[in-house]
Write a protein that holds these residues in place. Structure first.
Motif, PDB file in Angstrom:
ATOM      1  N   GLN A   1      94.880 -18.214  82.072  1.00  0.00           N
ATOM      2  CA  GLN A   1      96.117 -18.803  81.569  1.00  0.00           C
ATOM      3  C   GLN A   1      97.258 -17.791  81.665  1.00  0.00           C
ATOM      4  O   GLN A   1      97.085 -16.617  81.339  1.00  0.00           O
ATOM      5  CB  GLN A   1      95.934 -19.244  80.124  1.00  0.00           C
ATOM      6  CG  GLN A   1      94.929 -20.354  79.934  1.00  0.00           C
ATOM      7  CD  GLN A   1      94.751 -20.729  78.472  1.00  0.00           C
ATOM      8  OE1 GLN A   1      95.481 -20.265  77.605  1.00  0.00           O
ATOM      9  NE2 GLN A   1      93.771 -21.574  78.198  1.00  0.00           N
ATOM     10  N   ILE A   2      98.424 -18.258  82.097  1.00  0.00           N
ATOM     11  CA  ILE A   2      99.591 -17.375  82.165  1.00  0.00           C
ATOM     12  C   ILE A   2     100.187 -17.301  80.761  1.00  0.00           C
ATOM     13  O   ILE A   2     100.807 -18.250  80.270  1.00  0.00           O
ATOM     14  CB  ILE A   2     100.608 -17.884  83.195  1.00  0.00           C
ATOM     15  CG1 ILE A   2      99.973 -17.845  84.587  1.00  0.00           C
ATOM     16  CG2 ILE A   2     101.883 -17.046  83.155  1.00  0.00           C
ATOM     17  CD1 ILE A   2     100.869 -18.312  85.698  1.00  0.00           C
ATOM     18  N   MET A   3      99.959 -16.184  80.109  1.00  0.00           N
ATOM     19  CA  MET A   3     100.294 -15.998  78.694  1.00  0.00           C
ATOM     20  C   MET A   3     100.556 -14.519  78.451  1.00  0.00           C
ATOM     21  O   MET A   3      99.803 -13.663  78.906  1.00  0.00           O
ATOM     22  CB  MET A   3      99.118 -16.478  77.838  1.00  0.00           C
ATOM     23  CG  MET A   3      99.222 -16.225  76.353  1.00  0.00           C
ATOM     24  SD  MET A   3      97.680 -16.684  75.490  1.00  0.00           S
ATOM     25  CE  MET A   3      97.623 -18.452  75.735  1.00  0.00           C
ATOM     26  N   SER A   4     101.642 -14.204  77.763  1.00  0.00           N
ATOM     27  CA  SER A   4     101.934 -12.815  77.411  1.00  0.00           C
ATOM     28  C   SER A   4     102.521 -12.757  76.014  1.00  0.00           C
ATOM     29  O   SER A   4     103.178 -13.698  75.564  1.00  0.00           O
ATOM     30  CB  SER A   4     102.901 -12.179  78.417  1.00  0.00           C
ATOM     31  OG  SER A   4     104.162 -12.830  78.387  1.00  0.00           O
ATOM     32  N   PHE A   5     102.273 -11.652  75.314  1.00  0.00           N
ATOM     33  CA  PHE A   5     102.725 -11.483  73.938  1.00  0.00           C
ATOM     34  C   PHE A   5     103.835 -10.438  73.889  1.00  0.00           C
ATOM     35  O   PHE A   5     103.816  -9.454  74.630  1.00  0.00           O
ATOM     36  CB  PHE A   5     101.562 -11.071  73.043  1.00  0.00           C
ATOM     37  CG  PHE A   5     100.559 -12.169  72.837  1.00  0.00           C
ATOM     38  CD1 PHE A   5     100.537 -12.902  71.655  1.00  0.00           C
ATOM     39  CD2 PHE A   5      99.646 -12.490  73.833  1.00  0.00           C
ATOM     40  CE1 PHE A   5      99.624 -13.932  71.478  1.00  0.00           C
ATOM     41  CE2 PHE A   5      98.728 -13.514  73.659  1.00  0.00           C
ATOM     42  CZ  PHE A   5      98.717 -14.233  72.477  1.00  0.00           C
ATOM     43  N   ALA A   6     104.786 -10.669  72.988  1.00  0.00           N
ATOM     44  CA  ALA A   6     105.982  -9.823  72.952  1.00  0.00           C
ATOM     45  C   ALA A   6     105.680  -8.397  72.519  1.00  0.00           C
ATOM     46  O   ALA A   6     106.097  -7.439  73.154  1.00  0.00           O
ATOM     47  CB  ALA A   6     107.033 -10.441  72.033  1.00  0.00           C
ATOM     48  N   SER A   7     104.952  -8.237  71.429  1.00  0.00           N
ATOM     49  CA  SER A   7     104.694  -6.902  70.893  1.00  0.00           C
ATOM     50  C   SER A   7     103.472  -6.975  69.993  1.00  0.00           C
ATOM     51  O   SER A   7     103.564  -7.482  68.874  1.00  0.00           O
ATOM     52  CB  SER A   7     105.903  -6.395  70.094  1.00  0.00           C
ATOM     53  OG  SER A   7     105.658  -5.103  69.569  1.00  0.00           O
ATOM     54  N   PRO A   8     102.311  -6.513  70.462  1.00  0.00           N
ATOM     55  CA  PRO A   8     101.085  -6.612  69.669  1.00  0.00           C
ATOM     56  C   PRO A   8     101.257  -6.012  68.282  1.00  0.00           C
ATOM     57  O   PRO A   8     101.829  -4.933  68.116  1.00  0.00           O
ATOM     58  CB  PRO A   8     100.072  -5.822  70.496  1.00  0.00           C
ATOM     59  CG  PRO A   8     100.576  -5.923  71.902  1.00  0.00           C
ATOM     60  CD  PRO A   8     102.079  -5.900  71.786  1.00  0.00           C
ATOM     61  N   LEU A   9     100.755  -6.728  67.281  1.00  0.00           N
ATOM     62  CA  LEU A   9     100.884  -6.312  65.889  1.00  0.00           C
ATOM     63  C   LEU A   9      99.711  -5.420  65.500  1.00  0.00           C
ATOM     64  O   LEU A   9      98.567  -5.686  65.871  1.00  0.00           O
ATOM     65  CB  LEU A   9     100.909  -7.553  64.998  1.00  0.00           C
ATOM     66  CG  LEU A   9     101.187  -7.356  63.507  1.00  0.00           C
ATOM     67  CD1 LEU A   9     102.617  -6.880  63.286  1.00  0.00           C
ATOM     68  CD2 LEU A   9     100.954  -8.665  62.749  1.00  0.00           C
TER      69      LEU A   9
END
Length: 256
Positions: free
Chosen positions: A46-54
């Protein structure tokens, strides 16, 4: 189509690391029947990205991920569908269509808001005075600290990387209210530089203050919550104002 999803991470989910959160959302997208786009090749994902891992142990009201979809329902419908299959502690808050040329959240992040309060049972004698002392410390013209890097340690000045600091009353987490004996507690809000160029964690600020004042506080003394992530938007060329910080979900538009 590019979609930006804002979600909260609360309760026991604060102990789930970034990779497991990513795997969780991959499954949630399938359960919610989101028409998400997959990469090509022998191992499509899936094309998915997270802004800033917590960081593990922190709660948040302002987490973001970007996905690409072939088709989509309205923002209201998609929020409902994803939340219906979500676990307790994860809640989708917004679902917005991004412009085609919008940078992904990870590249766009420039700052983050954090609220900080004492964990029940770890409070100093006067919390309000403690936090006021922290603000007085942050008002100094320079705040030199040693930051660990892959090559060792280097000195840096935290001052230009702290964009805002103020006291406020923070909501005590529901599961802590009986122990604390209250629903609100004194705390501070810090707006800190974030992203790839200069990332400041709230623990770094607290550690600098404690070292300056000779305090030794447990690493479990604070409840830290991320409230928002911001992108930097260029100011109007015709105005005298410079760049401004806008929430990541201010980019794009609601889908009707």
């Amino acid at each position: 189509m590019k979609i930006r999803i804002k979600f909260s991470k609360q309760g026991e989910m604060k102990f789930i690391g970034h990779l497991d959160v990513m795997r969780y959302f991959q499954k949630a997208m399938r359960r919610a029947d989101v028409d998400i786009r997959y990469s090509e090749g022998f191992s499509p994902h899936q094309i998915m990205s997270f802004a800033s891992p917590l960081s593990v142990g922190l709660t948040s009201n302002g987490e973001y991920m970007d996905i690409e979809v072939h088709s989509t329902g309205s923002s209201e419908e998609m929020i409902r569908r994803i939340n219906e299959v979500s676990v307790e502690g994860i809640r989708v808050l917004s679902y917005r269509l991004l412009p085609d040329k919008a940078p992904n959240g990870m590249a766009a992040v420039a700052a983050a808001d954090y609220t900080i309060q004492f964990r029940p049972g770890y409070e100093p004698e006067n919390e309000t005075d403690w936090f006021q002392g922290l603000l007085d410390f942050l008002s100094r013209p320079s705040i030199p600290v040693l930051k660990k890097t892959k090559k060792g340690e280097k000195e840096m000045d935290l001052k230009p990387l702290i964009y805002e600091s103020r006291t406020l009353l923070c909501p005590v987490p529901e599961e802590k209210q009986e122990v604390a004996g209250r629903s609100l507690a004194p705390g501070v809000l810090l707006k800190l530089s974030a992203g790839s160029s200069a990332n400041v964690k709230p623990e770094m600020v607290l550690d600098a203050y404690c070292k300056e004042t000779g305090q030794e506080l447990s690493e479990f003394a604070f409840l830290i919550q991320r409230e928002e992530l911001y992108a930097r938007q260029s100011g109007d060329a015709e105005s005298t104002e410079g760049d401004v910080l806008i929430p990541l979900d201010a980019v794009g538009e609601e889908i009707s």
